[in-house]
Design a protein around this motif. Sequence first.
Motif, PDB file in Angstrom:
ATOM      1  N   UNK A   1      68.912  99.826  70.863  1.00  0.00           N
ATOM      2  CA  UNK A   1      69.641 100.088  72.107  1.00  0.00           C
ATOM      3  C   UNK A   1      68.890  99.487  73.289  1.00  0.00           C
ATOM      4  N   UNK A   2      67.567  99.614  73.274  1.00  0.00           N
ATOM      5  CA  UNK A   2      66.760  99.032  74.347  1.00  0.00           C
ATOM      6  C   UNK A   2      66.880  97.518  74.354  1.00  0.00           C
ATOM      7  N   UNK A   3      66.871  96.909  73.172  1.00  0.00           N
ATOM      8  CA  UNK A   3      67.034  95.457  73.077  1.00  0.00           C
ATOM      9  C   UNK A   3      68.387  95.041  73.633  1.00  0.00           C
ATOM     10  N   UNK A   4      69.402  95.805  73.306  1.00  0.00           N
ATOM     11  CA  UNK A   4      70.736  95.476  73.829  1.00  0.00           C
ATOM     12  C   UNK A   4      70.744  95.474  75.356  1.00  0.00           C
ATOM     13  N   UNK A   5      70.126  96.480  75.950  1.00  0.00           N
ATOM     14  CA  UNK A   5      70.088  96.526  77.415  1.00  0.00           C
ATOM     15  C   UNK A   5      69.305  95.345  77.970  1.00  0.00           C
ATOM     16  N   UNK A   6      68.140  95.072  77.356  1.00  0.00           N
ATOM     17  CA  UNK A   6      67.304  93.990  77.874  1.00  0.00           C
ATOM     18  C   UNK A   6      68.009  92.645  77.729  1.00  0.00           C
ATOM     19  N   UNK A   7      68.663  92.428  76.596  1.00  0.00           N
ATOM     20  CA  UNK A   7      69.383  91.166  76.406  1.00  0.00           C
ATOM     21  C   UNK A   7      70.482  91.018  77.454  1.00  0.00           C
ATOM     22  N   UNK A   8      71.257  92.060  77.633  1.00  0.00           N
ATOM     23  CA  UNK A   8      72.325  91.987  78.625  1.00  0.00           C
ATOM     24  C   UNK A   8      71.774  91.770  80.031  1.00  0.00           C
ATOM     25  N   UNK A   9      70.725  92.494  80.349  1.00  0.00           N
ATOM     26  CA  UNK A   9      70.139  92.326  81.680  1.00  0.00           C
ATOM     27  C   UNK A   9      69.660  90.891  81.887  1.00  0.00           C
ATOM     28  N   UNK A  10      69.256  90.239  80.787  1.00  0.00           N
ATOM     29  CA  UNK A  10      68.703  88.890  80.895  1.00  0.00           C
ATOM     30  C   UNK A  10      69.761  87.807  80.654  1.00  0.00           C
ATOM     31  N   UNK A  11      71.001  88.191  80.616  1.00  0.00           N
ATOM     32  CA  UNK A  11      72.044  87.170  80.597  1.00  0.00           C
ATOM     33  C   UNK A  11      72.687  86.909  79.256  1.00  0.00           C
ATOM     34  N   UNK A  12      72.233  87.565  78.212  1.00  0.00           N
ATOM     35  CA  UNK A  12      72.908  87.396  76.918  1.00  0.00           C
ATOM     36  C   UNK A  12      74.067  88.376  76.869  1.00  0.00           C
ATOM     37  N   UNK A  13      75.241  87.903  76.577  1.00  0.00           N
ATOM     38  CA  UNK A  13      76.405  88.795  76.597  1.00  0.00           C
ATOM     39  C   UNK A  13      76.550  89.473  75.244  1.00  0.00           C
ATOM     40  N   UNK A  14      75.895  90.602  75.131  1.00  0.00           N
ATOM     41  CA  UNK A  14      75.895  91.379  73.886  1.00  0.00           C
ATOM     42  C   UNK A  14      76.829  92.564  74.073  1.00  0.00           C
ATOM     43  N   UNK A  15      77.623  92.869  73.090  1.00  0.00           N
ATOM     44  CA  UNK A  15      78.492  94.044  73.182  1.00  0.00           C
ATOM     45  C   UNK A  15      77.620  95.302  73.133  1.00  0.00           C
ATOM     46  N   UNK A  16      77.596  96.087  74.201  1.00  0.00           N
ATOM     47  CA  UNK A  16      76.734  97.280  74.189  1.00  0.00           C
ATOM     48  C   UNK A  16      77.051  98.179  73.002  1.00  0.00           C
ATOM     49  N   UNK A  17      76.023  98.622  72.335  1.00  0.00           N
ATOM     50  CA  UNK A  17      76.199  99.548  71.219  1.00  0.00           C
ATOM     51  C   UNK A  17      76.577  98.879  69.905  1.00  0.00           C
ATOM     52  N   UNK A  18      76.859  97.592  69.940  1.00  0.00           N
ATOM     53  CA  UNK A  18      77.352  96.956  68.710  1.00  0.00           C
ATOM     54  C   UNK A  18      76.279  96.905  67.618  1.00  0.00           C
ATOM     55  N   UNK A  19      75.077  96.522  68.012  1.00  0.00           N
ATOM     56  CA  UNK A  19      73.997  96.466  67.023  1.00  0.00           C
ATOM     57  C   UNK A  19      73.629  97.863  66.552  1.00  0.00           C
ATOM     58  N   UNK A  20      73.612  98.797  67.490  1.00  0.00           N
ATOM     59  CA  UNK A  20      73.313 100.188  67.136  1.00  0.00           C
ATOM     60  C   UNK A  20      74.312 100.692  66.105  1.00  0.00           C
ATOM     61  N   UNK A  21      75.576 100.414  66.339  1.00  0.00           N
ATOM     62  CA  UNK A  21      76.620 100.889  65.419  1.00  0.00           C
ATOM     63  C   UNK A  21      76.448 100.273  64.033  1.00  0.00           C
ATOM     64  N   UNK A  22      76.153  98.984  63.998  1.00  0.00           N
ATOM     65  CA  UNK A  22      75.982  98.322  62.699  1.00  0.00           C
ATOM     66  C   UNK A  22      74.793  98.914  61.942  1.00  0.00           C
ATOM     67  N   UNK A  23      73.730  99.164  62.661  1.00  0.00           N
ATOM     68  CA  UNK A  23      72.557  99.765  62.013  1.00  0.00           C
ATOM     69  C   UNK A  23      72.852 101.192  61.573  1.00  0.00           C
ATOM     70  N   UNK A  24      73.535 101.935  62.428  1.00  0.00           N
ATOM     71  CA  UNK A  24      73.925 103.309  62.054  1.00  0.00           C
ATOM     72  C   UNK A  24      74.692 103.316  60.740  1.00  0.00           C
ATOM     73  N   UNK A  25      75.676 102.443  60.660  1.00  0.00           N
ATOM     74  CA  UNK A  25      76.490 102.405  59.446  1.00  0.00           C
ATOM     75  C   UNK A  25      75.620 102.126  58.219  1.00  0.00           C
ATOM     76  N   UNK A  26      74.681 101.177  58.380  1.00  0.00           N
ATOM     77  CA  UNK A  26      73.777 100.896  57.254  1.00  0.00           C
ATOM     78  C   UNK A  26      72.912 102.105  56.925  1.00  0.00           C
ATOM     79  N   UNK A  27      72.345 102.716  57.956  1.00  0.00           N
ATOM     80  CA  UNK A  27      71.430 103.843  57.707  1.00  0.00           C
ATOM     81  C   UNK A  27      72.167 105.005  57.054  1.00  0.00           C
ATOM     82  N   UNK A  28      73.390 105.259  57.526  1.00  0.00           N
ATOM     83  CA  UNK A  28      74.135 106.377  56.946  1.00  0.00           C
ATOM     84  C   UNK A  28      74.433 106.106  55.482  1.00  0.00           C
ATOM     85  N   UNK A  29      74.851 104.884  55.175  1.00  0.00           N
ATOM     86  CA  UNK A  29      75.186 104.551  53.788  1.00  0.00           C
ATOM     87  C   UNK A  29      73.928 104.518  52.922  1.00  0.00           C
TER      88      UNK A  29
END
Lengths: 396, 396, 396, 396
Positions: free
Chosen positions: D358-386
């Motif tokens: 989540x911190x990486x997502x914020x830092x990337x967005x703040x620095x100009x990379x257009x990352x969908x907020x929460x997208x990486x977190x959600x993908x990791x969550x799904x993996x961790x849950x499974x």
Amino acid sequence: MAGYHQLFIPGPTNMPDRIRSAIDRPMENHRAPDFGELTLPLLEDLKKVFKTEHGRVFVFPGTGTGGWEATITNTLSPGDTVLAARHGQFSDQWIQLCQAHGLNVRVCDRSWHEGAPVQQFAEILQADTDHEIKAVLTCHNETATGVTSDIAGVRRALDDAGHPALLFVDGVSSIASLDFRMDEWGVDAAVTGSQKGFMMPTGLAIVAVSPKALEAAKTSKLGSFYFDFQRNGMSHQNGFFPYTPATTLLYGLRESVNMLLEEGMDNVAARHNRLAEGVRKAVDAWGLSLCGNDPALHSDTVSTVMVPEGVDGGAVVRHAYERYDMALGGGLGPLAGKVFRIGHMGYVNEVMLLGALAGVEMALNDCGAAIQPGSGVAAAQNHFRAAGAATAMAAE
Amino acid sequence: MAGYHQLFIPGPTNMPDRIRSAIDRPMENHRAPDFGELTLPLLEDLKKVFKTEHGRVFVFPGTGTGGWEATITNTLSPGDTVLAARHGQFSDQWIQLCQAHGLNVRVCDRSWHEGAPVQQFAEILQADTDHEIKAVLTCHNETATGVTSDIAGVRRALDDAGHPALLFVDGVSSIASLDFRMDEWGVDAAVTGSQKGFMMPTGLAIVAVSPKALEAAKTSKLGSFYFDFQRNGMSHQNGFFPYTPATTLLYGLRESVNMLLEEGMDNVAARHNRLAEGVRKAVDAWGLSLCGNDPALHSDTVSTVMVPEGVDGGAVVRHAYERYDMALGGGLGPLAGKVFRIGHMGYVNEVMLLGALAGVEMALNDCGAAIQPGSGVAAAQNHFRAAGAATAMAAE
Amino acid sequence: MAGYHQLFIPGPTNMPDRIRSAIDRPMENHRAPDFGELTLPLLEDLKKVFKTEHGRVFVFPGTGTGGWEATITNTLSPGDTVLAARHGQFSDQWIQLCQAHGLNVRVCDRSWHEGAPVQQFAEILQADTDHEIKAVLTCHNETATGVTSDIAGVRRALDDAGHPALLFVDGVSSIASLDFRMDEWGVDAAVTGSQKGFMMPTGLAIVAVSPKALEAAKTSKLGSFYFDFQRNGMSHQNGFFPYTPATTLLYGLRESVNMLLEEGMDNVAARHNRLAEGVRKAVDAWGLSLCGNDPALHSDTVSTVMVPEGVDGGAVVRHAYERYDMALGGGLGPLAGKVFRIGHMGYVNEVMLLGALAGVEMALNDCGAAIQPGSGVAAAQNHFRAAGAATAMAAE
Amino acid sequence: MAGYHQLFIPGPTNMPDRIRSAIDRPMENHRAPDFGELTLPLLEDLKKVFKTEHGRVFVFPGTGTGGWEATITNTLSPGDTVLAARHGQFSDQWIQLCQAHGLNVRVCDRSWHEGAPVQQFAEILQADTDHEIKAVLTCHNETATGVTSDIAGVRRALDDAGHPALLFVDGVSSIASLDFRMDEWGVDAAVTGSQKGFMMPTGLAIVAVSPKALEAAKTSKLGSFYFDFQRNGMSHQNGFFPYTPATTLLYGLRESVNMLLEEGMDNVAARHNRLAEGVRKAVDAWGLSLCGNDPALHSDTVSTVMVPEGVDGGAVVRHAYERYDMALGGGLGPLAGKVFRIGHMGYVNEVMLLGALAGVEMALNDCGAAIQPGSGVAAAQNHFRAAGAATAMAAE
């Protein structure tokens, strides 16, 4: 100033690294489902320290004074009569506490050089045929005077009189150091704190309570909530507390109890006796005397040493602190200026104590007491060498 | 066993709580933009401990031995000749290290009761008109023998001979404790470790290097990478390291240097002298002698005490450890069994040391040396009381 | 299990290393001549945390419950009437405590989704023309429900009625986190514990008392000794305590107050608001609601989240603990099973909180709540990024 | 700044409290008669971490670089030829180290997006019929690029060629985290440091050496003393060290090995894979790619993420540090500015890692990379849950 500060007061005592490490931990949830894995065995093992099977132990964030208050407010009602002797700072304060709660205290005023007056108690109890006295309060070890009282004797006085009063014992500077036998002596509440024989930081009041006292708690009319036995007891059954407990200190207490039980309570008491005897040999060698007028009652946890005429005990303590970075206990109340106190409770060994005695010799001499340098150290050394050999032999 | 373990070896030394707390911290990024805020002032302040303005300090994860290796491999080439004396365990090991790296060591073998042979060095250097000798190695304080050598004298020998050899000093058990003057004495490399005068855990090699030695590093042919001065120096300029540094120990070193500079290096040295003199008075009182045959060279950081005929020095050390929970140093190499060593370096005070002397008295007596109990303690007390009064007066 | 346990309960809170280090220290003499150098400035600086100039702060070994007891037993007499609302677990317990001490509590029973009933209080106070009500008790932040009450409003109700009752505030989960203004709001006793906004281990009750409450203490008839204001106050004047204080925790409190005052109490409150708002955005994004029915009263220290129909809040908390090593707060009393609580008090930052929200999302989904993965995290991220930019701008 | 600093660099890694406590202890005598009770079982148990029965483990105060130096200087002679690939910062530095020691390095220069060139190695070894190559150097896990190399493949290349060269492996960021099989893979020296998979502070070089390498040490001509295998080995036999060892770190290492072996090395590797896979899912969800061009070689201890065109990887790292108090790794050498690195080695769990993502997502967005907020977190969550469910099932 270089070097470790030397702590030889009768509490707080030196903290072992095992305990210090146990306390130095992150916070956690005191309502976690597995919290009882810490607390339930701890509360059970604490009973072994008090030598009680039938009693119940309560641990509160608080101090010994809080433990007194817990005992009184849970078991008595306004206007109740209690019997107590005043022969030192702490026996006096307990009386004050009772009075602050509206109890009627029958006070036996004694010299601060004496222990609890077993004979006088016996007479009063015999005479109290109406059983107006609801509780007898005794200070097992007067931290101010270095006098250990005869709890078994007080129990005999009660039994001989067929008196049903509760027996409450201040064991703040005795429990976990001196021989203490809650069940055998018929103690109904035994109060201590974490910072003495348990070798912990201050912060926990530890109180063991007999079934008889718990029964009395059901009808007590003195107000009580924070320290309430019933409210706490209900929570304790599942390993919880009705308030947020001091978890870091509970982990310290777990390690403390581990250390005590690993050594064995009888060995703990024997060790305190061996070290204290070395101190007493040193006091003798210096030509000084202890506060207690009966050698049989000299405390194994603290030695209160009378300073010679013309020497200010307070000055000795201050000088030792400022010049030799060593903390001794000063004289309290009427003993101010007349004594200094050496604590030898808890996590202490021969070499530490010899350093302390050497420091005391320097401080005494600097303050005008003509002590033969090294004389007390030599006397203690001789005792330690002989006692150690005996211990070694016994272990074979 | 109750009570604190008593550590009186000549390193590792007792760690102050300020340093222990500084080390006990989470890990962090050694490449963070603000990491230099820790390292740059630290490397600068370390120079004050060595009393050098012109030198440069390197701090490696390692030990004093690593510091020796750094010094040798950075500045010399295979086949180079170095001059060294062998008069103790550590001067001997440094010679072995040089030989392992293919250096030609001109060894002056001396008695282990002596210091570095300034006069013999002078003669050799005078005779070395071709300047084949590239470096002179001297052990400032032989930890094995408790003999402090005359570094200023070695510098004079070099200067008098007009000899350009580098002067390398093993200051492992002297720097940060004894008076050490890198620039004034013209020392080209001064080596120490964290676990002695710096009062830290083992784990850091600390080396101060003169501009002349750094110049020599440019042409040295001995292989070096981990300890390489140039590679490390490049990184240090920005406060970084070419490898992951031991950050927790660097924080400890920061606190150590704070403590040393707060007290002042001259006061640190004076304190060590005052305490060491107390130990020497005790040894005198016991009727024993120190290993060093010249009182002027008796070390202020470690006293190597000769045991009486018929007493086994090793047994004394073992017995003190097992019976009194006290760590003394044993005899090394040819001194094995003939001596024991009392470390009085770093974070020590009078009361700690008196406890140690009392413990030594018990251990000696238990092992068959007929020592008057308390005699050494009394002699040290008298010195401490007098020296303290003098200190107090001087401070007015 | 690898990785740090994640603590997101509303107390105890995460302990900063600065505080942990400050606590991890050897024991010392609480009667040393320089002990006041620690305690006197500490007691003074604590006033700034409460925003009081006229009040006086007491620090006891104890908990918030002990602080309540101190307040009540020092200022009131048996049979006195107090006014209180019951709208959560902790407001309820305070009422029970008063009843245990024989007070007559006029209870306003309210929904657990509401704050203190300012209007109802106003009416009761207006009607109490005989001034039978001696004190009004208000819970500033109900830790069970996450509802913050309007203390300024309660003060206005008192003032508008011209009513002289004392105003006692439970600030356990508000003081040192939320905006708290003791003097401005005319609070007569403000109670808290060490393990919440002070970011410390449990073990200290901290109570600030107004001159008016201290005046009331002179005539109070409820028994009090351990917590007695007068007895403690006498000792405090010289920096001492009438019992052995918890010195290690006092050093921790010193560091805690340093941290709070370095940041500034207004910044502390603003930070809590910023982080709490991120949590609320996440709850919104999940389609869930908070316990408090008035958004204006949603707490900045704890969010009590209602679980969807068919989901067991207790199961969510247990699952998060067992599967994700994360501690959340469960529902208390009538809220059991219906909510879970996220603590965001004290030493927390954005990344920690985002991890917690991600963990909650997993736990909710695992327990049957269909939450869009990452949705709450994204909402909080957006808030944190925007709020941070605003903060940065404001700081320019 | 409130809240814990978030450390997600590929070493030093987050230190467990068990290890931190073990290190935080007083100093002691490393020549005490019972010191071997710590060291002998520790050196033996370390072999289980390397999965070697025949090898021998050395522990030096130092770092991984020191471990490389130990390996090279103990086993080789000036002018010896070694084979190595350069495909990252650390494989490059090892080559430099060999060159500094006068070795002839046959360098296979490869892209920094590749692993060790097993096929190229095979061809070179086949062609080296005179067996001029004395050792093959391979970096198991390139910390700079997040590429794990195929050590078993390199062993096969040696075996297929019937080549007797020693196989040296840099396992700094793999050992104690990834699957590592010293004996099975025929590794002759495996080098690591304490601050990665061992979850300790920096300060120890840990090197496991095969009997074949120890044999080579007998004839090596490169100078070595501090790191000398024979000199250290002699001391180790009795549990001692030829210098003062870093005792506090040894106690930490003891606890580290306890934790690793309690979990089981296979479970440790599986855990790293599970967490790393979550990070990779997040990187995918962000639409970004990892540095390594072969998914089969993506590291389970560190992910090196390529930033989008127009975004400065260094700025992301700095911003994350300054704005979100989170340490990420930056790009080294040719990767500077083009990547950032997420360390997920050692003491990490799901919730910590989700916070980091989540911190990486914020830092990337703040620095100009257009990352969908929460997208990486959600993908990791799904993996961790499974993955967690799978783990739970497997454990039944």
